[in-house]
Design a protein around this motif. Structure first.
Motif, PDB file in Angstrom:
ATOM      1  N   PRO A   1       0.693  -1.222   0.141  1.00 37.67           N
ATOM      2  CA  PRO A   1      -0.044  -0.081  -0.006  1.00 37.67           C
ATOM      3  C   PRO A   1       0.946   1.305  -0.033  1.00 37.67           C
ATOM      4  CG  PRO A   1      -0.805  -1.579   1.613  1.00 37.67           C
ATOM      5  CD  PRO A   1       0.682  -2.247   1.160  1.00 37.67           C
ATOM      6  N   LEU A   2       2.013   1.209   0.734  1.00 38.12           N
ATOM      7  CA  LEU A   2       2.835   2.403   0.714  1.00 38.12           C
ATOM      8  C   LEU A   2       3.467   2.768  -0.922  1.00 38.12           C
ATOM      9  CD1 LEU A   2       4.639   2.052   4.128  1.00 38.12           C
ATOM     10  CD2 LEU A   2       3.482   3.826   3.194  1.00 38.12           C
ATOM     11  N   VAL A   3       3.630   1.875  -1.845  1.00 36.72           N
ATOM     12  CA  VAL A   3       4.001   2.128  -3.083  1.00 36.72           C
ATOM     13  C   VAL A   3       2.705   1.986  -4.037  1.00 36.72           C
ATOM     14  CG1 VAL A   3       6.340   1.398  -2.705  1.00 36.72           C
ATOM     15  CG2 VAL A   3       4.740  -0.339  -3.547  1.00 36.72           C
ATOM     16  N   GLY A   4       1.561   2.178  -3.697  1.00 37.18           N
ATOM     17  CA  GLY A   4       0.333   2.018  -4.163  1.00 37.18           C
ATOM     18  C   GLY A   4      -0.776   2.736  -3.857  1.00 37.18           C
ATOM     19  N   GLY A   5      -2.012   2.114  -4.471  1.00 36.69           N
ATOM     20  CA  GLY A   5      -3.201   2.806  -3.927  1.00 36.69           C
ATOM     21  C   GLY A   5      -4.440   1.761  -3.476  1.00 36.69           C
TER      22      GLY A   5
ATOM     23  N   VAL B   1      -5.669   1.626   6.603  1.00 40.30           N
ATOM     24  CA  VAL B   1      -5.255   2.932   7.178  1.00 40.30           C
ATOM     25  C   VAL B   1      -3.940   3.637   6.682  1.00 40.30           C
ATOM     26  CG1 VAL B   1      -4.343   3.950   9.366  1.00 40.30           C
ATOM     27  CG2 VAL B   1      -6.184   2.362   9.525  1.00 40.30           C
ATOM     28  N   ILE B   2      -3.011   2.700   6.201  1.00 33.64           N
ATOM     29  CA  ILE B   2      -1.637   3.426   5.475  1.00 33.64           C
ATOM     30  C   ILE B   2      -2.349   4.126   4.368  1.00 33.64           C
ATOM     31  CG2 ILE B   2       0.133   2.451   4.149  1.00 33.64           C
ATOM     32  CD1 ILE B   2       0.925   0.731   6.184  1.00 33.64           C
ATOM     33  N   TYR B   3      -2.987   3.236   3.575  1.00 29.46           N
ATOM     34  CA  TYR B   3      -3.673   3.932   2.263  1.00 29.46           C
ATOM     35  C   TYR B   3      -4.468   5.398   2.637  1.00 29.46           C
ATOM     36  CZ  TYR B   3      -6.955   4.422  -1.608  1.00 29.46           C
ATOM     37  OH  TYR B   3      -7.998   4.947  -2.803  1.00 29.46           O
ATOM     38  N   VAL B   4      -5.339   5.488   3.576  1.00 28.70           N
ATOM     39  CA  VAL B   4      -5.910   6.478   3.939  1.00 28.70           C
ATOM     40  C   VAL B   4      -4.754   7.577   4.241  1.00 28.70           C
ATOM     41  CG1 VAL B   4      -7.477   7.573   5.883  1.00 28.70           C
ATOM     42  CG2 VAL B   4      -7.936   5.162   4.729  1.00 28.70           C
TER      43      VAL B   4
ATOM     44  N   GLN C   1      -1.289   7.898   3.879  1.00 29.35           N
ATOM     45  CA  GLN C   1      -0.102   8.247   3.541  1.00 29.35           C
ATOM     46  C   GLN C   1       0.162   9.687   2.794  1.00 29.35           C
ATOM     47  OE1 GLN C   1       1.077   4.859   1.049  1.00 29.35           O
ATOM     48  NE2 GLN C   1      -0.893   5.107  -0.267  1.00 29.35           N
ATOM     49  N   GLY C   2      -1.107   9.946   1.989  1.00 28.21           N
ATOM     50  CA  GLY C   2      -1.088  11.065   1.248  1.00 28.21           C
ATOM     51  C   GLY C   2      -0.712  12.445   1.885  1.00 28.21           C
TER      52      GLY C   2
END
Length: 395
Positions: free
Chosen positions: A121-125, A150-153, A155-156
């Motif tokens: 998820p940290l290199v994706g979506g 939560v990481i996806y939510v 990281q931005g």
């Protein structure tokens, strides 16, 4: 709660998220707003199965993932990627940095399985987050399933401001070169590519009156089925995620003209597919209690910080070797944290903030926007899905 009330509430949440993102020019990402509202709903009056109740069970979400990932493959322009080969190398180097740091230092700090779930998820979506969350659930790791979402939510929030800062520095550098007469706008020429695409499609495309939405859906589903079939045939020899093959088969089918570019959009199905998958991803928060979120806070923040450090170090080295500005190299790597359309929005906002002169804007756009878009496509659209397909096997 009735089905239509559930659907109305959920689509209202998605709209509120979009409205806040538009109002704040994407500085507050829509997915964050939606996640907060989902959590508040689950902690108060939402049924735990509200997404399934609204009409999106797991089988539907899986079907849409097959279609959506195959559709991703149709976006790939081999000529554009060839022209942006330095960007691709830098984007890949940033991902290598993330994987290297998280699977070494991160594993020591937070444990192997935590980093396996956190890395894709940290290199994706959306798709990589969903793949890892589902895999963690299947392995009985409910808290890590929540971590993937939560990481996806979150990281931005790290990616947006840092990208804005480094792009402004890159823009200032380019403006100085332009004002000295040492830089010109790059001219894009896609005539040959468009001609080739039309020639390829003429081999397969039916007369327009028969090229209906249903025919487009059939072709997309058929290609996705071929990808699934190959994954099952290869299963005794090597475990390859059917979703990874969907991406590859989408590229191949588009290259030979069988699929149109953005075929899901042309079949008027893209919006519904994204809506359903967004709701399904956010549905993973129904297991997130306040105590669980506090427990995940340290690995969440730690993994994002480590990922950014890895991106910077490896993209800096790649930029030095390829003679690309360190600021642009870092910005390209950071696209992994948000992808499209945030990469487009941030780049344009930075350009507008640097100059009011239309010629200067054109120069900055021609030098900064293509690498940012290609970087986001490589990291979020392609590599993250492949990485998730590999990392699923580690759980």
């Amino acid at each position: 709660m009735s089905q239509m009330l559930a659907l109305a509430l959920l689509t209202l949440i998605l709209f509120i998220g979009d409205a806040v993102a538009v109002r704040t020019k994407a500085w507050i990402p829509s997915i964050f707003v939606c996640a907060v509202l989902f959590l508040l709903g689950y902690w108060t009056f939402f049924p735990q199965d509200i997404v399934a109740l609204a009409g999106i069970p797991s089988a539907t979400a899986t079907m849409l993932m097959y279609l959506l990932i195959t559709n991703m493959g149709t976006l790939l322009s081999l000529k554009e990627l060839k022209a942006q080969w330095k960007t691709i190398v830098i984007a890949l180097s940033g991902i290598v940095g993330v994987v290297t740091v998280l699977m070494s230092i991160g594993v020591l700090l937070f444990g192997f399985k935590t980093m396996v779930v956190a890395t894709p998820p940290l290199v994706g979506g959306l798709v990589s987050s969903l793949l890892m969350s589902d895999a963690a659930n299947a392995a009985g790791l409910s808290s890590l399933a929540v971590l993937g979402i939560v990481i996806y939510v979150i990281q931005g929030f790290a990616g947006y401001p840092i990208t804005s800062i480094v792009l402004k520095k890159e823009g200032q550098r380019l403006l100085k070169l332009y004002q000295k007469g040492e830089l010109q706008a790059k001219q894009a020429n896609s005539t040959v590519e468009k001609t080739e695409a039309k020639t390829n499609q003429s081999k397969w495309k039916l007369p327009e009156k028969y090229n209906t939405d249903f025919f487009k859906f059939f072709k997309l589903a058929f290609v996705a089925y071929l990808a699934y079939l190959v994954s099952t045939v290869l299963a005794p020899l090597v475990e390859i995620s059917p979703f990874v093959l969907c991406l590859l088969f989408g590229v191949i089918a588009t290259s030979i003209g069988f699929l149109e570019k953005q075929v899901l959009q042309k079949a008027n199905g893209f919006g519904l597919a994204i809506l359903a998958l967004m709701l399904f991803v956010l549905d993973g928060l129904n297991r997130a209690t306040p105590s669980m979120l506090l427990e995940l806070l340290f690995p969440l923040v730690g993994s994002i910080v480590l990922a950014i450090i890895g991106m910077y170090i490896f993209s800096f080295i790649a930029g030095k070797v390829l003679k690309v500005s360190k600021h642009l190299a870092f910005a390209v790597s950071l696209t992994a944290l948000y992808g499209f359309p945030a990469d487009y929005i941030i780049t344009n906002e930075v350009i507008k903030s640097l100059t009011d002169d239309e010629e200067e804007k054109a120069v900055l756009t021609s030098h900064m926007l293509p690498p940012m878009l290609v970087g986001g496509f490589i990291t979020v659209t392609i590599v993250s899905v492949i990485l998730a397909g590999i990392f699923v096997g580690f759980l």
